[in-house]
Scaffold this motif. Structure first.
Motif, PDB file in Angstrom:
ATOM      1  N   ASP A  85       0.842  -1.192   0.000  1.00  0.00           N
ATOM      2  CA  ASP A  85       0.000   0.000   0.000  1.00  0.00           C
ATOM      3  C   ASP A  85       0.878   1.243   0.000  1.00  0.00           C
ATOM      4  N   ARG A  86       0.262   2.417   0.127  1.00  0.00           N
ATOM      5  CA  ARG A  86       1.008   3.679   0.012  1.00  0.00           C
ATOM      6  C   ARG A  86       2.024   3.870   1.125  1.00  0.00           C
ATOM      7  N   ARG A  87       1.849   3.169   2.254  1.00  0.00           N
ATOM      8  CA  ARG A  87       2.809   3.274   3.360  1.00  0.00           C
ATOM      9  C   ARG A  87       3.883   2.201   3.293  1.00  0.00           C
ATOM     10  N   GLY A  88       3.784   1.295   2.306  1.00  0.00           N
ATOM     11  CA  GLY A  88       4.756   0.226   2.178  1.00  0.00           C
ATOM     12  C   GLY A  88       4.385  -1.027   2.939  1.00  0.00           C
ATOM     13  N   ASP A  89       3.157  -1.105   3.473  1.00  0.00           N
ATOM     14  CA  ASP A  89       2.708  -2.303   4.166  1.00  0.00           C
ATOM     15  C   ASP A  89       2.336  -3.366   3.145  1.00  0.00           C
ATOM     16  N   LEU A  90       2.685  -4.618   3.437  1.00  0.00           N
ATOM     17  CA  LEU A  90       2.420  -5.728   2.538  1.00  0.00           C
ATOM     18  C   LEU A  90       0.924  -5.999   2.457  1.00  0.00           C
ATOM     19  N   VAL A  91       0.373  -6.006   1.236  1.00  0.00           N
ATOM     20  CA  VAL A  91      -1.037  -6.289   1.010  1.00  0.00           C
ATOM     21  C   VAL A  91      -1.205  -7.707   0.503  1.00  0.00           C
ATOM     22  N   SER A  92      -0.382  -8.112  -0.450  1.00  0.00           N
ATOM     23  CA  SER A  92      -0.441  -9.449  -1.021  1.00  0.00           C
ATOM     24  C   SER A  92       0.926  -9.783  -1.601  1.00  0.00           C
ATOM     25  N   ALA A  93       1.197 -11.078  -1.773  1.00  0.00           N
ATOM     26  CA  ALA A  93       2.499 -11.482  -2.294  1.00  0.00           C
ATOM     27  C   ALA A  93       2.408 -12.836  -2.968  1.00  0.00           C
ATOM     28  N   LYS A  94       3.329 -13.066  -3.889  1.00  0.00           N
ATOM     29  CA  LYS A  94       3.499 -14.368  -4.524  1.00  0.00           C
ATOM     30  C   LYS A  94       4.926 -14.797  -4.204  1.00  0.00           C
ATOM     31  N   PRO A  95       5.073 -15.897  -3.459  1.00  0.00           N
ATOM     32  CA  PRO A  95       6.424 -16.310  -3.049  1.00  0.00           C
ATOM     33  C   PRO A  95       7.238 -16.832  -4.226  1.00  0.00           C
ATOM     34  N   PRO A  96       8.561 -16.849  -4.064  1.00  0.00           N
ATOM     35  CA  PRO A  96       9.418 -17.418  -5.104  1.00  0.00           C
ATOM     36  C   PRO A  96       9.266 -18.932  -5.134  1.00  0.00           C
TER      37      PRO A  96
ATOM     38  N   THR B  85      16.894 -10.667   2.268  1.00  0.00           N
ATOM     39  CA  THR B  85      16.251 -11.127   3.499  1.00  0.00           C
ATOM     40  C   THR B  85      15.682 -10.022   4.381  1.00  0.00           C
ATOM     41  N   PRO B  86      16.406  -8.929   4.673  1.00  0.00           N
ATOM     42  CA  PRO B  86      15.831  -7.931   5.581  1.00  0.00           C
ATOM     43  C   PRO B  86      14.549  -7.275   5.063  1.00  0.00           C
ATOM     44  N   SER B  87      14.381  -7.147   3.746  1.00  0.00           N
ATOM     45  CA  SER B  87      13.215  -6.447   3.231  1.00  0.00           C
ATOM     46  C   SER B  87      12.064  -7.375   2.855  1.00  0.00           C
ATOM     47  N   VAL B  88      12.288  -8.683   2.815  1.00  0.00           N
ATOM     48  CA  VAL B  88      11.233  -9.619   2.443  1.00  0.00           C
ATOM     49  C   VAL B  88      10.709 -10.305   3.698  1.00  0.00           C
ATOM     50  N   PRO B  89       9.412 -10.192   3.974  1.00  0.00           N
ATOM     51  CA  PRO B  89       8.846 -10.846   5.158  1.00  0.00           C
ATOM     52  C   PRO B  89       9.071 -12.348   5.134  1.00  0.00           C
ATOM     53  N   HIS B  90       9.278 -12.944   6.314  1.00  0.00           N
ATOM     54  CA  HIS B  90       9.551 -14.373   6.406  1.00  0.00           C
ATOM     55  C   HIS B  90       8.417 -15.206   5.829  1.00  0.00           C
ATOM     56  N   SER B  91       7.182 -14.736   5.953  1.00  0.00           N
ATOM     57  CA  SER B  91       6.039 -15.524   5.493  1.00  0.00           C
ATOM     58  C   SER B  91       6.030 -15.722   3.986  1.00  0.00           C
ATOM     59  N   ILE B  92       6.780 -14.917   3.234  1.00  0.00           N
ATOM     60  CA  ILE B  92       6.797 -15.109   1.792  1.00  0.00           C
ATOM     61  C   ILE B  92       8.169 -15.567   1.310  1.00  0.00           C
ATOM     62  N   SER B  93       9.056 -15.904   2.243  1.00  0.00           N
ATOM     63  CA  SER B  93      10.374 -16.378   1.833  1.00  0.00           C
ATOM     64  C   SER B  93      10.255 -17.793   1.264  1.00  0.00           C
ATOM     65  N   ALA B  94      11.315 -18.270   0.664  1.00  0.00           N
ATOM     66  CA  ALA B  94      11.278 -19.553  -0.017  1.00  0.00           C
ATOM     67  C   ALA B  94      10.884 -20.698   0.910  1.00  0.00           C
ATOM     68  N   GLY B  95      11.175 -20.598   2.188  1.00  0.00           N
ATOM     69  CA  GLY B  95      10.818 -21.661   3.129  1.00  0.00           C
ATOM     70  C   GLY B  95       9.342 -21.763   3.376  1.00  0.00           C
ATOM     71  N   ALA B  96       8.571 -20.785   3.004  1.00  0.00           N
ATOM     72  CA  ALA B  96       7.136 -20.780   3.257  1.00  0.00           C
ATOM     73  C   ALA B  96       6.332 -21.204   2.023  1.00  0.00           C
ATOM     74  N   CYS B  97       6.967 -21.782   1.037  1.00  0.00           N
ATOM     75  CA  CYS B  97       6.306 -22.164  -0.205  1.00  0.00           C
ATOM     76  C   CYS B  97       5.305 -23.276   0.037  1.00  0.00           C
ATOM     77  N   GLU B  98       4.072 -23.083  -0.457  1.00  0.00           N
ATOM     78  CA  GLU B  98       3.033 -24.086  -0.241  1.00  0.00           C
ATOM     79  C   GLU B  98       3.256 -25.340  -1.092  1.00  0.00           C
ATOM     80  N   ASN B  99       4.143 -25.252  -2.098  1.00  0.00           N
ATOM     81  CA  ASN B  99       4.413 -26.407  -2.963  1.00  0.00           C
ATOM     82  C   ASN B  99       5.500 -27.309  -2.407  1.00  0.00           C
ATOM     83  N   CYS B 100       6.197 -26.862  -1.351  1.00  0.00           N
ATOM     84  CA  CYS B 100       7.250 -27.670  -0.750  1.00  0.00           C
ATOM     85  C   CYS B 100       6.646 -28.833   0.015  1.00  0.00           C
ATOM     86  N   ALA B 101       7.274 -29.962  -0.054  1.00  0.00           N
ATOM     87  CA  ALA B 101       6.797 -31.141   0.683  1.00  0.00           C
ATOM     88  C   ALA B 101       7.606 -31.333   1.951  1.00  0.00           C
ATOM     89  N   ALA B 102       7.996 -30.219   2.568  1.00  0.00           N
ATOM     90  CA  ALA B 102       8.831 -30.296   3.771  1.00  0.00           C
ATOM     91  C   ALA B 102       8.005 -30.536   4.998  1.00  0.00           C
TER      92      ALA B 102
END
Length: 171
Positions: free
Chosen positions: A114-125, A154-171
């Motif tokens: 949004d205009r303040r830089g708050d995360l609204v939506s994301a598509k993880p890598p 890493t500092p600018s990307v929220p942990h919830s959208i980092s590669a470890g949070a991918c819904e396609n991972c079978a971890a």
């Protein structure tokens, strides 16, 4: 002459916007269809502008709608431009278009803020161990695997959208 520190309310806000845009009183007067003397009187507090004049001055300075509301309030008038929350049902077409743009960035990560830089939506890598094979080619993949969490991102990307949070991972 009134100093900037003594200006308050609409007079101070108008002067601030005019200074920010580097527009002289004369140039603003020509743009807004009034006189330089009237602009001077408004900025010094000797004259109170009407609602239509506040809107014309804001338009002439290219002030964003949200800030125009603030100028109207400072001048003693009700806001003219409605503010709508992102989750409002009337903005469904906008949300749909933004989500379509996110999907269009595949296979690259994308963010909507949004205009303040708050995360609204994301598509993880893609998942950290995955590679992207070239279309129509067999054998080794054409690209290298994506790093799990690159140090410079890493500092600018929220942990919830980092590669470890991918819904396609079978971890």
């Amino acid at each position: 002459m009134t100093s900037t520190s003594k200006r308050s309310g609409f007079a101070g806000a108008l002067h601030e916007w005019r200074a920010r845009q580097r527009v002289s009183q004369l140039e603003l007067a020509v743009r807004a269809g009034t006189t330089q003397r009237h602009i001077s009187f408004i900025e010094s507090g000797r004259s109170l502008p009407g609602r239509a004049m506040v809107v014309r001055l804001a338009e002439s300075l290219g002030v964003p709608l949200r800030e125009r509301n603030a100028l109207l309030l400072a001048a003693g008038y009700a806001p003219a431009y409605p503010e709508t929350r992102f989750d409002d049902p009337g903005l469904e077409p906008v949300r749909t278009a933004l989500e379509s743009a996110l999907r269009g960035h595949h296979p690259y990560p994308a963010l909507i803020v949004d205009r303040r830089g708050d995360l609204v939506s994301a598509k993880p890598p893609p998942c950290p161990g995955r590679t992207r094979p070239s279309p129509g080619r067999s054998g080794p993949p054409a690209s290298r695997p994506f790093p799990a969490r690159p140090a410079r991102v890493t500092p600018s990307v929220p942990h919830s959208i980092s590669a470890g949070a991918c819904e396609n991972c079978a971890a």
